[in-house]
Design a protein around this motif. Structure first.
Motif, PDB file in Angstrom:
ATOM      1  N   VAL A   1      -9.815   5.164  -4.871  1.00  0.00           N
ATOM      2  CA  VAL A   1     -10.805   4.153  -5.242  1.00  0.00           C
ATOM      3  C   VAL A   1     -10.086   2.886  -5.686  1.00  0.00           C
ATOM      4  CG1 VAL A   1     -12.718   3.580  -6.782  1.00  0.00           C
ATOM      5  CG2 VAL A   1     -12.438   5.940  -5.954  1.00  0.00           C
ATOM      6  N   SER A   2     -10.546   1.751  -5.197  1.00  0.00           N
ATOM      7  CA  SER A   2     -10.018   0.461  -5.661  1.00  0.00           C
ATOM      8  C   SER A   2     -11.198  -0.461  -5.937  1.00  0.00           C
ATOM      9  CB  SER A   2      -9.079  -0.156  -4.620  1.00  0.00           C
ATOM     10  OG  SER A   2      -9.753  -0.375  -3.398  1.00  0.00           O
ATOM     11  N   PHE A   3     -11.089  -1.257  -7.009  1.00  0.00           N
ATOM     12  CA  PHE A   3     -12.168  -2.192  -7.315  1.00  0.00           C
ATOM     13  C   PHE A   3     -11.629  -3.365  -8.128  1.00  0.00           C
ATOM     14  CE2 PHE A   3     -12.131   0.911 -10.756  1.00  0.00           C
ATOM     15  CZ  PHE A   3     -12.303   0.157 -11.909  1.00  0.00           C
ATOM     16  N   LYS A   4     -12.409  -4.440  -8.124  1.00  0.00           N
ATOM     17  CA  LYS A   4     -12.069  -5.635  -8.874  1.00  0.00           C
ATOM     18  C   LYS A   4     -13.174  -5.886  -9.893  1.00  0.00           C
ATOM     19  CE  LYS A   4      -9.981  -9.125  -7.043  1.00  0.00           C
ATOM     20  NZ  LYS A   4      -9.571 -10.335  -6.281  1.00  0.00           N
TER      21      LYS A   4
ATOM     22  N   TYR B   1      -8.139  -2.847 -10.045  1.00  0.00           N
ATOM     23  CA  TYR B   1      -7.958  -1.499 -10.570  1.00  0.00           C
ATOM     24  C   TYR B   1      -7.849  -0.508  -9.410  1.00  0.00           C
ATOM     25  CZ  TYR B   1      -9.679  -3.540 -14.938  1.00  0.00           C
ATOM     26  OH  TYR B   1      -9.855  -4.323 -16.056  1.00  0.00           O
ATOM     27  N   ARG B   2      -7.110   0.539  -9.646  1.00  0.00           N
ATOM     28  CA  ARG B   2      -7.003   1.624  -8.676  1.00  0.00           C
ATOM     29  C   ARG B   2      -7.204   2.947  -9.388  1.00  0.00           C
ATOM     30  NH1 ARG B   2      -5.418   0.191  -3.760  1.00  0.00           N
ATOM     31  NH2 ARG B   2      -4.483  -1.880  -3.480  1.00  0.00           N
ATOM     32  N   GLY B   3      -7.830   3.871  -8.665  1.00  0.00           N
ATOM     33  CA  GLY B   3      -8.077   5.178  -9.253  1.00  0.00           C
ATOM     34  C   GLY B   3      -8.231   6.239  -8.180  1.00  0.00           C
ATOM     35  N   ARG B   4      -8.583   7.414  -8.621  1.00  0.00           N
ATOM     36  CA  ARG B   4      -8.722   8.548  -7.707  1.00  0.00           C
ATOM     37  C   ARG B   4      -9.790   9.493  -8.237  1.00  0.00           C
ATOM     38  NH1 ARG B   4      -5.469  10.798  -3.818  1.00  0.00           N
ATOM     39  NH2 ARG B   4      -5.754  13.030  -3.439  1.00  0.00           N
ATOM     40  N   MET B   5     -10.600   9.989  -7.326  1.00  0.00           N
ATOM     41  CA  MET B   5     -11.592  10.984  -7.700  1.00  0.00           C
ATOM     42  C   MET B   5     -10.909  12.347  -7.807  1.00  0.00           C
ATOM     43  SD  MET B   5     -14.527   9.679  -8.304  1.00  0.00           S
ATOM     44  CE  MET B   5     -15.564  11.153  -8.319  1.00  0.00           C
TER      45      MET B   5
END
Length: 257
Positions: free
Chosen positions: A236-239, A245-249
Motif C-alpha cells: 500500500v502506498s498513499f500521500k 507513506y508506504r505500508g503492507r496489509m
C-alpha cells in the motif's frame, strides 16, 4: 470342411484388421482453424511474441503456478513450462485439449504442462499465482468478481481485452508483432484495504476502487487531511498532508512504515 471354414474365418479377420489399421493410419490429425466456434469465444491464437511479453510482464518464475483460461492449442502453457513454470490449461474443446497434450509432449514439457477439459465458470482458480487469458470483454467481466477474490498479488494478464472499469496496472506490446492482437494488459489483484485503520500517524480511513485508494487521515495532532493512494497486491502506498507513506496489509491489519 471345418478346417476350410476356420481358415477362411481367420483370413477374413486378418483382412478386416489390416483394413481398420490402414484407415486409422490414414485418419488425419486434428487441426484447429482460426475463428472456429467455441463454447464462449471463437479460437484465435495469441501471437508467440505476445505470449512471451505476457509472461515477461507477469514475471513468472519456477515458483509460480500458471493457469491459462481458454488454452486453445496450448502455446501459453507450453511456453511457461519451458521457463520451468508449472502450468495448467483450461479448455472446453476436447479436441484442443488432446492437441495441446500432443504439442506439450513434442516439446518435452508434459511433466509441467497439463491440460484439462473444463468450463471456465466452474473452475477453481484459487491455487494460481498467475492467470493468462484471451477472452472477450463480457467474459472478463463475468470472471472479474472471482478474480478479485483471489489471493492479493496474483497476476492477471490478458491479450487485448480489458476488465471494464478496473484499469490495468500495466499495458505493453511486443516489438514487431504484425497481428491485430498485440497488446498485453497486466493486473495485480489488490488486497482489500477499505475501512478504518489505526496507524502510528493517526486514524486512516480508506475507500477503495480496485487498486485506487482515497480517504482521510486524522493525525495525532488532530488535523484531518485528504488521502490518495494505490494498492498493489499487499503493498500500500498513499500521500497525505504532503508526505508519502508506504505500508503492507498483514491479514486485515495495515502496517505503515
Amino acid at each position: 470342411m471345418h478346417f476350410v471354414s476356420r481358415t477362411f474365418a481367420l483370413f477374413l479377420l486378418s483382412a478386416f484388421s489390416a483394413l481398420a489399421l490402414a484407415q486409422a493410419q490414414k485418419a488425419p490429425a486434428y487441426e484447429p482453424s482460426v475463428g472456429q466456434e467455441g463454447k464462449d469465444v471463437v479460437w484465435v491464437p495469441t501471437p508467440q511474441s505476445l505470449v512471451d511479453k505476457m509472461l515477461d510482464m507477469a514475471k513468472v518464475t519456477p515458483k509460480d503456478f500458471l493457469m491459462d483460461l481458454g488454452s486453445g492449442d496450448g502455446r501459453t502453457v507450453i511456453t511457461a513450462a519451458k521457463r520451468g513454470v508449472r502450468a495448467l490449461g483450461i479448455e472446453y474443446n476436447p479436441d484442443m485439449v488432446e492437441l495441446s497434450k500432443r504439442n506439450a509432449a513434442k516439446e518435452g514439457v508434459s511433466d509441467r504442462a497439463q491440460f484439462m477439459k473444463a468450463d471456465l465458470f466452474e473452475t477453481d482458480f484459487s491455487k494460481a499465482t498467475v492467470i493468462t487469458m484471451f477472452l472477450l470483454p463480457d467474459i472478463n467481466l463475468k470472471l472479474r468478481p472471482k478474480i478479485l477474490d483471489l489471493k492479493p498479488g496474483t497476476r492477471i494478464v490478458s491479450n487485448t481485452f480489458t476488465m471494464g472499469d478496473w484499469e490495468a496496472d500495466q499495458t505493453d506490446s511486443p516489438g514487431g508483432c504484425d497481428s491485430s492482437w498485440c497488446t498485453a494488459l497486466l493486473w495485480i489483484v489488490p488486497a482489500k484495504v477499505a475501512g478504518t485503520h489505526k496507524i502510528p500517524q493517526g486514524e486512516l480511513t480508506l475507500k477503495q476502487q480496485y487498486q485506487m485508494l482515497s480517504g482521510t487521515l486524522r493525525t495525532t495532532e488532530g488535523r484531518t487531511v485528504p488521502v490518495e493512494g494505490r494498492v498493489r497486491g499487499e503493498e500500500v502506498s498513499f500521500k497525505a498532508g504532503g508526505r508519502d507513506y508506504r505500508g503492507r496489509m498483514n491479514g486485515k491489519r495495515l502496517e505503515v512504515r
